[in-house]
Enzyme design. Structure first.
Site, short mmCIF file in Angstrom:
data_model
loop_
_atom_site.label_atom_id
_atom_site.label_comp_id
_atom_site.label_asym_id
_atom_site.label_seq_id
_atom_site.Cartn_x
_atom_site.Cartn_y
_atom_site.Cartn_z
N ALA A 177 0.86 -1.18 0.00
CA ALA A 177 0.00 0.00 0.00
C ALA A 177 0.90 1.23 0.00
O ALA A 177 2.08 1.16 0.35
CB ALA A 177 -0.91 -0.03 1.22
N GLY A 235 0.58 -5.04 0.83
CA GLY A 235 -0.63 -5.14 0.01
C GLY A 235 -0.38 -5.82 -1.32
O GLY A 235 -1.29 -6.43 -1.89
N GLU A 264 -0.71 -9.37 -0.54
CA GLU A 264 -2.13 -9.66 -0.28
C GLU A 264 -2.94 -9.67 -1.57
O GLU A 264 -3.85 -10.48 -1.73
CB GLU A 264 -2.69 -8.63 0.71
CG GLU A 264 -2.05 -8.78 2.08
CD GLU A 264 -2.34 -7.60 2.98
OE1 GLU A 264 -1.89 -6.47 2.64
OE2 GLU A 264 -3.01 -7.76 4.00
N GLU A 283 4.65 -5.10 7.11
CA GLU A 283 3.92 -4.01 7.78
C GLU A 283 4.40 -3.78 9.21
O GLU A 283 4.38 -2.66 9.71
CB GLU A 283 2.41 -4.30 7.77
CG GLU A 283 1.75 -4.17 6.41
CD GLU A 283 1.72 -5.47 5.61
OE1 GLU A 283 2.52 -6.38 5.92
OE2 GLU A 283 0.91 -5.54 4.67
N1 COA Z 1 4.63 3.16 -0.71
C1 COA Z 1 5.06 4.32 -1.25
N2 COA Z 1 6.25 4.44 -1.89
C2 COA Z 1 7.01 3.34 -1.99
C3 COA Z 1 6.63 2.10 -1.46
C4 COA Z 1 5.37 2.03 -0.80
N3 COA Z 1 4.92 0.90 -0.29
N4 COA Z 1 7.62 1.21 -1.70
C5 COA Z 1 8.57 1.86 -2.38
N5 COA Z 1 8.22 3.16 -2.55
C6 COA Z 1 8.97 4.21 -3.23
C7 COA Z 1 10.17 4.66 -2.43
O1 COA Z 1 9.80 5.61 -1.45
C8 COA Z 1 11.08 5.21 -3.50
O2 COA Z 1 10.62 6.49 -3.84
P1 COA Z 1 11.70 7.68 -4.12
O3 COA Z 1 12.44 7.23 -5.35
O4 COA Z 1 10.86 8.89 -4.35
O5 COA Z 1 12.57 7.74 -2.91
C9 COA Z 1 10.80 4.30 -4.69
O6 COA Z 1 9.54 3.67 -4.42
C10 COA Z 1 11.82 3.20 -4.86
O7 COA Z 1 11.92 2.50 -3.64
P2 COA Z 1 13.31 2.22 -2.89
O8 COA Z 1 13.02 1.97 -1.44
O9 COA Z 1 14.31 3.31 -3.19
O10 COA Z 1 13.78 0.88 -3.63
P3 COA Z 1 14.73 -0.26 -3.08
O11 COA Z 1 14.99 -1.14 -4.24
O12 COA Z 1 15.89 0.33 -2.36
O13 COA Z 1 13.86 -1.06 -1.98
C11 COA Z 1 11.86 -2.16 -1.17
C12 COA Z 1 12.73 -1.79 -2.40
C13 COA Z 1 10.59 -2.81 -1.70
C14 COA Z 1 12.61 -3.13 -0.26
C15 COA Z 1 11.51 -0.86 -0.39
O14 COA Z 1 11.03 0.12 -1.30
C16 COA Z 1 10.48 -1.05 0.68
O15 COA Z 1 10.77 -1.58 1.74
N6 COA Z 1 9.22 -0.61 0.42
C17 COA Z 1 8.16 -0.65 1.39
C18 COA Z 1 7.62 -2.05 1.56
C19 COA Z 1 6.52 -2.06 2.61
O16 COA Z 1 6.75 -1.78 3.76
N7 COA Z 1 5.30 -2.39 2.18
C20 COA Z 1 4.15 -2.44 3.05
C21 COA Z 1 3.44 -1.15 3.02
S1 COA Z 1 2.05 -1.17 4.13
#
Ligand code: COA
Length: 257
Positions: free
Chosen positions: A65, A108, A111, A131
């Site tokens: 999400a 999400g 999910e 989460e």
């Molecule tokens: N919501 C909003 N933005 C998100 C996102 C999310 N769930 N997941 C990634 N992004 C955005 C990042 O903020 C980043 O934006 P930016 O370029 O403006 O900084 C962009 O997507 C790329 O993500 P980044 O974290 O730089 O990539 P990465 O390859 O280093 O890491 C993940 C990838 C998936 C490990 C990491 O993005 C992450 O942990 N995301 C969140 C996962 C999460 O907690 N999901 C549950 C949400 S309830």
């Protein structure tokens, strides 16, 4: 159909919905999910569509999400807009729905994949419920579908540790139907969808309903649903066609009637 955050197309009898916010790893904002449920609603009503594939494309399925959208929300905001309750438009699709997952399917995103009927994973796929690291829990089925799919202990591990499972591990756990090279994930999912689409659609619908009922009901009640659906199919032209075609040693043609 013009959408801002997804691509939606129909190729023959197979619908394809592609999440399309690559800059934020397909983060599932309410606006994106509204488009997904709208596109699925059109495919539900389009009789020509008999199976649907949902994917995030070649690199990522969805990283969850949209955290930027949620960060400053209050509980009341969340309750009133019913953020994840609105995803019910995905599970209400009566047609087979296949997930084609490459890269991250987290939160999400995971999910959403678990809401599908088959999951085809590229070898880059990573599944998880991170989460807890944000001070929340899964809100679109992550604490409910994991135990039903892979048992209590794996569900606890995925949700409490917030780590990631590889495609191969997900396959071993029965969460994923096929693991394929990432370059062909979508094509394999479309091929399987085409195969399903060639089968009698009313039978496919009854299978989906009956299997899903098995997760909701005691055995006797589930068996009653199955029997009712089994008897019902004898009222269809497709049943007559399927059985006659078998006896006449020819391929059946199914009209969904
Ligand atoms: N919501 C909003 N933005 C998100 C996102 C999310 N769930 N997941 C990634 N992004 C955005 C990042 O903020 C980043 O934006 P930016 O370029 O403006 O900084 C962009 O997507 C790329 O993500 P980044 O974290 O730089 O990539 P990465 O390859 O280093 O890491 C993940 C990838 C998936 C490990 C990491 O993005 C992450 O942990 N995301 C969140 C996962 C999460 O907690 N999901 C549950 C949400 S309830």
């Amino acid at each position: 159909m013009g959408y801002e955050f997804i691509l939606s197309e129909v190729d023959g009898a197979v619908g394809l919905v592609t999440l399309n916010r690559p800059k934020v790893l397909n983060a599932l904002s309410p606006a994106l999910m509204a488009e997904v449920t709208d596109a699925l609603g059109h495919m539900e009503r389009d009789e020509a569509v008999r199976a649907v594939v949902i994917t995030g494309g070649s690199r990522v399925f969805a990283a969850g999400a949209d955290i930027a959208d949620m960060a400053e929300r209050s509980s009341v905001d969340q309750l009133l807009r019913d953020q994840t309750g609105r995803w019910a438009g995905v599970t209400s699709l009566t047609k087979p729905l296949l997930a084609a997952v490459n890269g991250y399917a987290l939160g999400g995103g995971c999910e959403l994949a678990l809401m599908c009927d088959l999951i085809i994973a590229g070898d880059t796929a990573r599944f998880g419920q991170p989460e807890i690291n944000l001070g929340i829990i899964a809100g679109a089925g992550g604490t409910q579908r994991w135990p039903r799919t892979a048992g209590k202990y794996l569900a606890m591990e995925v949700n409490l540790l917030g780590g990631q499972l590889t495609a191969q591990r997900a396959y071993q756990l029965g969460l994923v139907n096929r693991v394929v090279p990432a370059e062909v994930t979508i094509e394999v999912a479309r091929r399987l969808a085409r195969t399903i689409a060639g089968k009698p659609p009313l039978a496919a619908r009854m299978i989906k309903e009956s299997v899903n009922q098995s997760l909701e009901t005691p055995l006797q009640q589930g068996l009653a649903v199955e029997r009712r659906n089994f008897y019902f199919l004898f009222a269809t032209e497709d049943q007559k066609e399927g059985m006659r075609a078998f006896l006449e040693k020819r391929r059946g043609t199914f009209r969904g009637r």
